[in-house]
Structures are given as C-alpha cells and as structure tokens.
Design a protein around this motif. Sequence first.
Motif, PDB file in Angstrom:
ATOM      1  N   LYS A  48      23.531  30.923  -1.125  1.00  0.00           N
ATOM      2  CA  LYS A  48      23.778  30.688   0.305  1.00  0.00           C
ATOM      3  C   LYS A  48      22.548  30.146   1.023  1.00  0.00           C
ATOM      4  CE  LYS A  48      27.812  33.062   0.508  1.00  0.00           C
ATOM      5  NZ  LYS A  48      29.028  32.702   1.143  1.00  0.00           N
ATOM      6  N   ARG A  49      21.539  29.715   0.280  1.00  0.00           N
ATOM      7  CA  ARG A  49      20.276  29.297   0.873  1.00  0.00           C
ATOM      8  C   ARG A  49      20.445  28.170   1.886  1.00  0.00           C
ATOM      9  NH1 ARG A  49      16.397  26.244  -2.102  1.00  0.00           N
ATOM     10  NH2 ARG A  49      18.057  24.702  -2.107  1.00  0.00           N
ATOM     11  N   ALA A  51      23.050  27.178   3.584  1.00  0.00           N
ATOM     12  CA  ALA A  51      23.779  27.620   4.779  1.00  0.00           C
ATOM     13  C   ALA A  51      22.875  28.474   5.668  1.00  0.00           C
ATOM     14  CB  ALA A  51      25.034  28.390   4.376  1.00  0.00           C
ATOM     15  N   MET A  52      22.069  29.346   5.041  1.00  0.00           N
ATOM     16  CA  MET A  52      21.150  30.159   5.835  1.00  0.00           C
ATOM     17  C   MET A  52      20.111  29.272   6.514  1.00  0.00           C
ATOM     18  SD  MET A  52      18.541  33.234   4.863  1.00  0.00           S
ATOM     19  CE  MET A  52      19.802  34.460   4.604  1.00  0.00           C
ATOM     20  N   GLN A  53      19.600  28.297   5.804  1.00  0.00           N
ATOM     21  CA  GLN A  53      18.601  27.405   6.383  1.00  0.00           C
ATOM     22  C   GLN A  53      19.171  26.669   7.590  1.00  0.00           C
ATOM     23  OE1 GLN A  53      17.173  24.133   3.923  1.00  0.00           O
ATOM     24  NE2 GLN A  53      15.155  24.310   4.861  1.00  0.00           N
ATOM     25  N   LYS A  54      20.408  26.195   7.482  1.00  0.00           N
ATOM     26  CA  LYS A  54      21.046  25.509   8.606  1.00  0.00           C
ATOM     27  C   LYS A  54      21.239  26.466   9.777  1.00  0.00           C
ATOM     28  CE  LYS A  54      25.097  22.990  10.167  1.00  0.00           C
ATOM     29  NZ  LYS A  54      24.818  23.488  11.513  1.00  0.00           N
ATOM     30  N   HIS A  55      21.679  27.681   9.480  1.00  0.00           N
ATOM     31  CA  HIS A  55      21.878  28.679  10.538  1.00  0.00           C
ATOM     32  C   HIS A  55      20.566  28.960  11.275  1.00  0.00           C
ATOM     33  CE1 HIS A  55      23.827  31.973  12.614  1.00  0.00           C
ATOM     34  NE2 HIS A  55      22.817  32.760  12.269  1.00  0.00           N
ATOM     35  N   LEU A  56      19.485  29.128  10.531  1.00  0.00           N
ATOM     36  CA  LEU A  56      18.190  29.380  11.166  1.00  0.00           C
ATOM     37  C   LEU A  56      17.740  28.173  11.985  1.00  0.00           C
ATOM     38  CD1 LEU A  56      16.427  31.299   8.274  1.00  0.00           C
ATOM     39  CD2 LEU A  56      17.176  32.242  10.467  1.00  0.00           C
ATOM     40  N   ALA A  57      17.999  26.977  11.499  1.00  0.00           N
ATOM     41  CA  ALA A  57      17.649  25.761  12.247  1.00  0.00           C
ATOM     42  C   ALA A  57      18.413  25.707  13.570  1.00  0.00           C
ATOM     43  CB  ALA A  57      17.927  24.522  11.407  1.00  0.00           C
ATOM     44  N   ASP A  58      19.655  26.196  13.565  1.00  0.00           N
ATOM     45  CA  ASP A  58      20.444  26.235  14.801  1.00  0.00           C
ATOM     46  C   ASP A  58      19.772  27.105  15.871  1.00  0.00           C
ATOM     47  OD1 ASP A  58      22.318  24.592  13.623  1.00  0.00           O
ATOM     48  OD2 ASP A  58      23.722  26.221  13.167  1.00  0.00           O
ATOM     49  N   PHE A  59      18.922  28.042  15.426  1.00  0.00           N
ATOM     50  CA  PHE A  59      18.184  28.915  16.341  1.00  0.00           C
ATOM     51  C   PHE A  59      16.717  28.482  16.466  1.00  0.00           C
ATOM     52  CE2 PHE A  59      21.830  31.494  15.336  1.00  0.00           C
ATOM     53  CZ  PHE A  59      22.089  32.175  16.509  1.00  0.00           C
ATOM     54  N   ASN A  60      16.438  27.239  16.068  1.00  0.00           N
ATOM     55  CA  ASN A  60      15.081  26.669  16.134  1.00  0.00           C
ATOM     56  C   ASN A  60      14.058  27.458  15.324  1.00  0.00           C
ATOM     57  OD1 ASN A  60      15.790  24.481  17.829  1.00  0.00           O
ATOM     58  ND2 ASN A  60      15.813  25.890  19.562  1.00  0.00           N
ATOM     59  N   ILE A  61      14.487  27.978  14.177  1.00  0.00           N
ATOM     60  CA  ILE A  61      13.576  28.655  13.256  1.00  0.00           C
ATOM     61  C   ILE A  61      13.388  27.718  12.078  1.00  0.00           C
ATOM     62  CG2 ILE A  61      13.220  30.641  11.757  1.00  0.00           C
ATOM     63  CD1 ILE A  61      15.057  32.202  13.744  1.00  0.00           C
ATOM     64  N   GLU A  62      12.184  27.190  11.967  1.00  0.00           N
ATOM     65  CA  GLU A  62      11.895  26.222  10.915  1.00  0.00           C
ATOM     66  C   GLU A  62      11.626  26.944   9.596  1.00  0.00           C
ATOM     67  OE1 GLU A  62       8.754  22.674   9.817  1.00  0.00           O
ATOM     68  OE2 GLU A  62       8.790  23.466  11.842  1.00  0.00           O
ATOM     69  N   THR A  63      12.269  26.464   8.542  1.00  0.00           N
ATOM     70  CA  THR A  63      12.069  26.996   7.201  1.00  0.00           C
ATOM     71  C   THR A  63      11.735  25.835   6.271  1.00  0.00           C
ATOM     72  OG1 THR A  63      14.418  26.771   6.686  1.00  0.00           O
ATOM     73  CG2 THR A  63      13.691  28.900   7.568  1.00  0.00           C
ATOM     74  N   LYS A  64      11.298  26.156   5.076  1.00  0.00           N
ATOM     75  CA  LYS A  64      10.953  25.120   4.104  1.00  0.00           C
ATOM     76  C   LYS A  64      11.556  25.459   2.751  1.00  0.00           C
ATOM     77  CE  LYS A  64       7.813  22.835   6.570  1.00  0.00           C
ATOM     78  NZ  LYS A  64       8.264  21.786   7.370  1.00  0.00           N
ATOM     79  N   VAL A  65      11.961  24.408   2.051  1.00  0.00           N
ATOM     80  CA  VAL A  65      12.342  24.499   0.642  1.00  0.00           C
ATOM     81  C   VAL A  65      11.292  23.697  -0.100  1.00  0.00           C
ATOM     82  CG1 VAL A  65      14.075  23.941  -1.089  1.00  0.00           C
ATOM     83  CG2 VAL A  65      14.794  24.714   1.175  1.00  0.00           C
ATOM     84  N   THR A 118      19.701  38.944   9.282  1.00  0.00           N
ATOM     85  CA  THR A 118      20.486  40.138   8.961  1.00  0.00           C
ATOM     86  C   THR A 118      21.904  40.036   9.506  1.00  0.00           C
ATOM     87  OG1 THR A 118      18.461  41.455   8.967  1.00  0.00           O
ATOM     88  CG2 THR A 118      20.538  42.655   9.159  1.00  0.00           C
ATOM     89  N   GLU A 119      22.023  39.570  10.746  1.00  0.00           N
ATOM     90  CA  GLU A 119      23.356  39.413  11.333  1.00  0.00           C
ATOM     91  C   GLU A 119      24.166  38.379  10.555  1.00  0.00           C
ATOM     92  OE1 GLU A 119      25.600  37.984  15.418  1.00  0.00           O
ATOM     93  OE2 GLU A 119      23.421  38.124  15.390  1.00  0.00           O
ATOM     94  N   TRP A 120      23.553  37.255  10.244  1.00  0.00           N
ATOM     95  CA  TRP A 120      24.247  36.204   9.495  1.00  0.00           C
ATOM     96  C   TRP A 120      24.662  36.712   8.120  1.00  0.00           C
ATOM     97  CZ3 TRP A 120      23.161  33.624   4.908  1.00  0.00           C
ATOM     98  CH2 TRP A 120      23.936  32.502   4.659  1.00  0.00           C
ATOM     99  N   TRP A 121      23.759  37.405   7.438  1.00  0.00           N
ATOM    100  CA  TRP A 121      24.059  37.886   6.095  1.00  0.00           C
ATOM    101  C   TRP A 121      25.183  38.918   6.107  1.00  0.00           C
ATOM    102  CZ3 TRP A 121      23.882  36.037   1.588  1.00  0.00           C
ATOM    103  CH2 TRP A 121      24.083  36.853   0.480  1.00  0.00           C
ATOM    104  N   SER A 122      25.272  39.732   7.162  1.00  0.00           N
ATOM    105  CA  SER A 122      26.327  40.760   7.235  1.00  0.00           C
ATOM    106  C   SER A 122      27.722  40.138   7.332  1.00  0.00           C
ATOM    107  CB  SER A 122      26.082  41.687   8.419  1.00  0.00           C
ATOM    108  OG  SER A 122      26.335  41.007   9.645  1.00  0.00           O
ATOM    109  N   LYS A 123      27.784  38.873   7.729  1.00  0.00           N
ATOM    110  CA  LYS A 123      29.074  38.185   7.877  1.00  0.00           C
ATOM    111  C   LYS A 123      29.461  37.383   6.629  1.00  0.00           C
ATOM    112  CE  LYS A 123      28.483  37.824  12.824  1.00  0.00           C
ATOM    113  NZ  LYS A 123      28.229  36.922  13.960  1.00  0.00           N
ATOM    114  N   GLN A 124      28.606  37.387   5.627  1.00  0.00           N
ATOM    115  CA  GLN A 124      28.874  36.590   4.409  1.00  0.00           C
ATOM    116  C   GLN A 124      29.708  37.360   3.418  1.00  0.00           C
ATOM    117  OE1 GLN A 124      27.937  33.246   4.492  1.00  0.00           O
ATOM    118  NE2 GLN A 124      27.462  33.946   6.548  1.00  0.00           N
TER     119      GLN A 124
END
Length: 124
Positions: A48-49, A51-65, A118-124
């Motif tokens: 789910k990486r 999808a999680m990365q996109k979700h975090l980007a929607d909240f302006n949280i930058e991540t890296k792969v 945590t909230e996003w993961w609880s819905k998966q």
Amino acid sequence: AVLRVKLRSFRLANFERWEMVYEYNRHLPTGWHVGGNYLFVIKVPSGKRDAMQKHLADFNIETKVHFPVPLHRQLDTPWWRANVWLPGAEEWCSSVLSLPLYIGLSVQEIRRSCAIITEWWSKQ
C-alpha cells in the motif's frame, strides 16, 4: 577550535534527530520503522506504499521513495542482472517510504503525520 564548535552542533543535530525518531516510533505501528536515524524509513505493509504516499501528499506531507526499482533491475548500474528475480529486493523496493526527518521539524508536525498515517491505515 572550529571543528570543536561544529562537532557540538553536530551532536545537537543528532540528538534532535533521535528525539524525532523517538516521537515517530511512539505514534506509528510497532515494527514499521526500518531505517536508522538519518532517514526515517518505514515499511508499509500489504503493498500500500504508493497509496499511502499519495494520501500523505494530499495533506502536504512530502515523502520519498529512494529505490523504486531494485538495483539488479536498473540497466545502467553494475548490479544489473538479466533474468534474475530477487523477491526480497522486489518486495522491499515496493514497500519502503521515507517520512520527513530534518532539523527544525516540529513534534506537532510529526504527530500530525503519524495521526494521518494511523487514521488512513485503520481504513485499509
């Protein structure tokens, strides 16, 4: 003398990073943290990486792969191998994600990121 001053600031920066890592580990599921203290790398279960990365980007949280393609499949590297399948490397490259970890990142920002994860993961 200059190096002594720099070493002191380096130690303070490392201490600040350790505090951030501690804060992430307090608020994320046990076992997700797989990185050291320079990067905060998590292993997202169940593929789910992205999808999680996109979700975090929607909240302006930058991540890296850092390695989306395993080294043995990158043509321009000395590690490239034709017709080789390394399931551990394939799975690792499809599941790891680096969360923000930089000097100046606040505890509130870390807690916000963890709450969103945590909230996003609880819905998966």
